[in-house]
Write a protein that holds these residues in place. Structure first.
Motif, mmCIF file in Angstrom:
data_model
loop_
_atom_site.group_PDB
_atom_site.id
_atom_site.type_symbol
_atom_site.label_atom_id
_atom_site.label_comp_id
_atom_site.label_asym_id
_atom_site.label_seq_id
_atom_site.Cartn_x
_atom_site.Cartn_y
_atom_site.Cartn_z
ATOM 1 N N ARG A 137 -13.143 2.266 -0.604
ATOM 2 C CA ARG A 137 -12.177 3.329 -0.871
ATOM 3 C C ARG A 137 -12.879 4.621 -1.289
ATOM 4 N N GLU A 145 -12.634 8.419 0.315
ATOM 5 C CA GLU A 145 -12.100 9.510 -0.484
ATOM 6 C C GLU A 145 -13.123 10.616 -0.709
ATOM 7 N N ASN A 187 -5.846 -2.167 -1.377
ATOM 8 C CA ASN A 187 -6.017 -1.875 -2.804
ATOM 9 C C ASN A 187 -4.940 -2.600 -3.609
ATOM 10 N N TYR A 213 -4.833 9.846 6.035
ATOM 11 C CA TYR A 213 -3.985 8.790 5.495
ATOM 12 C C TYR A 213 -4.658 7.413 5.492
ATOM 13 N N HIS A 230 -6.752 4.094 4.745
ATOM 14 C CA HIS A 230 -7.011 3.366 3.500
ATOM 15 C C HIS A 230 -5.888 3.568 2.491
ATOM 16 N N THR A 231 -4.701 3.965 2.968
ATOM 17 C CA THR A 231 -3.542 4.104 2.095
ATOM 18 C C THR A 231 -2.333 3.458 2.765
#
Length: 680
Positions: free
Chosen positions: A80, A84, A223, A370, A372-373
């Protein structure tokens, strides 16, 4: 027909519901080793500190690469962070032992010559490329993205991650004709985690010992919440699947062996692809080229169609790939980009000594924000697979020109005919148009046209669409249908002439201009219920955004009849005669207001709906929260036979024909006016 067959296969093969809310199983918390770009080390240390972890143990470092010892449960945190902070998907390589991690620090390892045949790249198989590219379909790619992203997660330790792999194996098997004994589909099981990789092999005819690999990763990150992974990387898997589908339909038989691979566990250190590439290197498999497709369908922030990753890839093969684009897709714009250490599975093949390339959906700076979300959905990639279609055509060209070989296809066009309405009949209002279509290869879709303009597409029999005749002028019109079979061969039906006779002034939706339209001359035009709601979520509004040629989008926040929206527009002449230049007309706009202090209605008109230049009529406040009809008048200008008005209902902001905002609504209404030339 094709979609019905897919649906039946899905029902048989899916042992776990794709919509099940299955959380990922907790990864075993043991020590593991990873290598990553040294430029990421400070970000890893910061992420660990923020999560309350001690800094990872450094085991070795060069200027470019660092080896770390971490806990396996910390891999998702690193993944993650890589996205990010560094915009990398993956961004590190997992190693089973410390010795393997330290070996990876040696730059000569990645640069070593593979035990593979040195190929001469040539572009001399155009007939096969053209046949395969002609057969790929956006709808089929979209369907696979839709299905894979419906799993709660495809995380490599989750039950739904395993279910997605089993479904994909079954789906790939369903695409293979029974007579193709040269094609196999298998699971590549991994001892250390649950999700298998999936491999489809087409054995080569004359150079079967030489292998061409096309891959993407099947897993999604997690996550602890929903991880649809529509772009990352359901899009890549769907793109590969479409090449497989068309190759099987067209009986493609390559000279070299071709392997399509869906890798497990990419998000936690390229583990699936690394295991396969390492095994192939150890077994001296003669892999002559590798193409990686990781994220192919998001292109909303760039005018570049393809960005070829230039770092940790093979320069000669990259030139081959760009030559494929220039030759077979010259309409595309391409560039190069860098994505850093181990940003996707091509790095596993490069480290094993094989020639690998990765064409990406956009330059890294403009890639999907968007991923990994929970928001990595098909909707947030534009709602279709048109961008991924470009990559399916590129992958088809790569296969045809590197693996060579040819196709044998059914070139007989489909049989198609309009079955209703009957020739010579009179129709009004919403009229159902039906067609029959058959083909030996199967029918992919039927497209319906009115006066040569595409109105609707249907993919399943019985083929039909509801034609809103109020969107065309009264009088004679020709209806036709075009059928496209599963290998891209098309045929058009004979035209059926019907007479439209509408007495109503209620608008129909114009599928070309993309807004409500009263096509027949009248003294009034009413949008009816076509504008109820706002955007694709609030209501939702049918045919959103209902602005000419989708020229202005609506805000997507809030709820219908709670937050701001346009609900209806009516335009009428004050003297009751038909619309014509010089006539005084009234615009009645019904809106739902949320806040009387901040909500404003702007009304505009355009003298030419086909090429609108918006002129302000007035700006009006609302008296209170709730439904209100606000009215204004203007003089109809000289202009085109089709004129328009626009209502912009906004929460704050300045007066303009298009105002960005989460609660703003824009709607157009097109109406027929007597052209000024006819008055002279």
């Amino acid at each position: 027909m094709y979609m019905k067959r897919l649906a039946s296969v899905l029902l048989v093969l899916c042992s776990v519901s794709a919509f099940a809310k299955a959380p990922p199983a907790k990864a075993p918390d043991r020590e593991v080793w990873i290598t990553l770009g040294s430029d990421a080390l400070e970000h890893v240390n910061a992420a660990f500190a923020n999560a309350g972890h001690a800094a990872p143990s450094m085991r070795g470092q060069t200027a470019d690469v660092t080896a770390l010892r971490v806990r396996e449960s910390q891999l998702n945190l690193i993944s993650r962070m890589m996205h990010e902070k560094l915009n990398r998907c993956g961004g590190f390589i997992y190693h089973d032992t410390e010795a393997a991690a330290l070996t990876a620090l040696d730059p000569s390892v990645a640069a070593k010559a593979a035990k593979a045949t040195a190929v001469t790249y040539s572009l001399d198989n155009a007939s096969t490329v053209n046949a395969l590219q002609a057969g790929v379909q956006e709808l089929a790619i979209r369907w696979v993205i839709d299905h894979l992203s419906s799993y709660a997660t495809r995380y490599y330790t989750s039950t739904t991650g395993v279910a997605s792999a089993n479904w994909l194996k079954g789906h790939w098997e369903s695409l293979v004709p029974p007579a193709r004994s040269d094609v196999t589909v298998e699971l590549f099981n991994h001892a250390s985690w649950a999700q298998p990789s999936v491999i489809l092999t087409i054995t080569g005819t004359t150079l079967s010992e030489e292998v061409v690999v096309l891959g993407g990763h099947l897993d999604s990150t997690s996550n602890g919440s929903t991880a649809p992974g529509a772009d990352d990387d359901a899009s890549g898997i769907a793109t590969l699947t479409e090449v497989i589908r068309v190759a099987m339909l067209q009986n493609y038989r390559p000279e070299r062996t071709v392997k399509f691979m869906a890798y497990a566990a990419e998000e936690v250190g390229l583990r699936g692809s690394s295991a396969i590439a390492t095994k192939y290197a150890a077994d001296a498999v003669d892999v002559v080229g590798v193409l990686q497709l990781d994220m192919t369908n998001y292109n909303l922030r760039s005018n570049i169609d393809v960005a070829l990753v230039s770092d940790r890839t093979n320069a000669a093969q990259n030139t081959f790939v760009t030559n494929l684009i220039d030759t077979y897709q010259p309409e595309l714009e391409w560039t190069t980009t860098t994505c850093g250490y181990a940003c996707s599975d091509h790095a596993s093949w490069t480290s094993a000594g094989f020639a690998a390339s990765m064409p990406f959906e956009a330059p890294l700076s403009a890639s999907n924000p968007y991923i990994h979300t929970v928001n990595d959905t098909l909707h947030n990639s534009g709602g279709d697979a048109r961008h991924a279609l470009k990559f399916a055509k590129l992958a088809a060209a790569y296969v045809a020109e590197l693996a060579k070989g040819g196709v044998t296809i059914d070139e007989t066009p489909p049989e198609v005919a309009i079955t209703a309405p009957a020739a010579g009949s009179t129709v009004a209002g919403v009229t159902t148009v039906t067609a029959s279509a058959t083909d030996a290869s199967g029918v992919n879709r039927v497209e319906f046209f009115v006066d040569g303009e595409l109105k609707a597409t249907d993919t399943t029999a019985p083929y039909a669409f509801d034609w809103d005749t109020a969107a065309v002028p009264n009088g004679s019109h020709i209806v036709t249908a075009r059928a496209v079979d599963l290998v891209g061969v098309a045929a058009t039906s004979a035209g059926v002439s019907v007479t439209v006779s509408n007495a109503t002034s209620t608008a129909g939706f114009d599928s070309v201009l993309r807004a409500p339209r009263c096509a027949s001359a009248s003294n009034a035009c009413d949008s009816g219920t076509l504008l109820n709601g706002r955007g694709g979520f609030v209501g939702p509004e049918v045919n959103a955004p209902n602005t000419i040629k989708n020229s202005c989008r609506d805000g997507l926040s809030g709820a219908h009849l709670v937050d701001q929206s346009n609900e209806r527009i009516v335009v009428s002449t004050l003297d009751g005669t038909n619309f014509a230049p010089g006539k005084l007309v009234r615009v009645d706009a019904t809106v739902f207001a949320y806040n009387k202090l901040n909500d404003k209605l702007d009304l505009f008109y355009a003298a030419d709906a086909n090429n609108p230049v918006w002129q302000l009529i007035t700006t009006m406040p609302v008296p209170s929260k709730g439904l209100h009809t606000l009215s204004a008048t203007y003089t109809l200008p000289e202009g085109d036979a089709a004129q328009a008005v626009r209502a912009v209902f906004r929460n704050r902001g300045s007066t303009a024909p298009c105002v960005e905002g989460n609660y703003n609504d824009h709607d157009d209404l097109i109406f027929a006016a007597q052209p000024s030339a006819l008055l002279r």
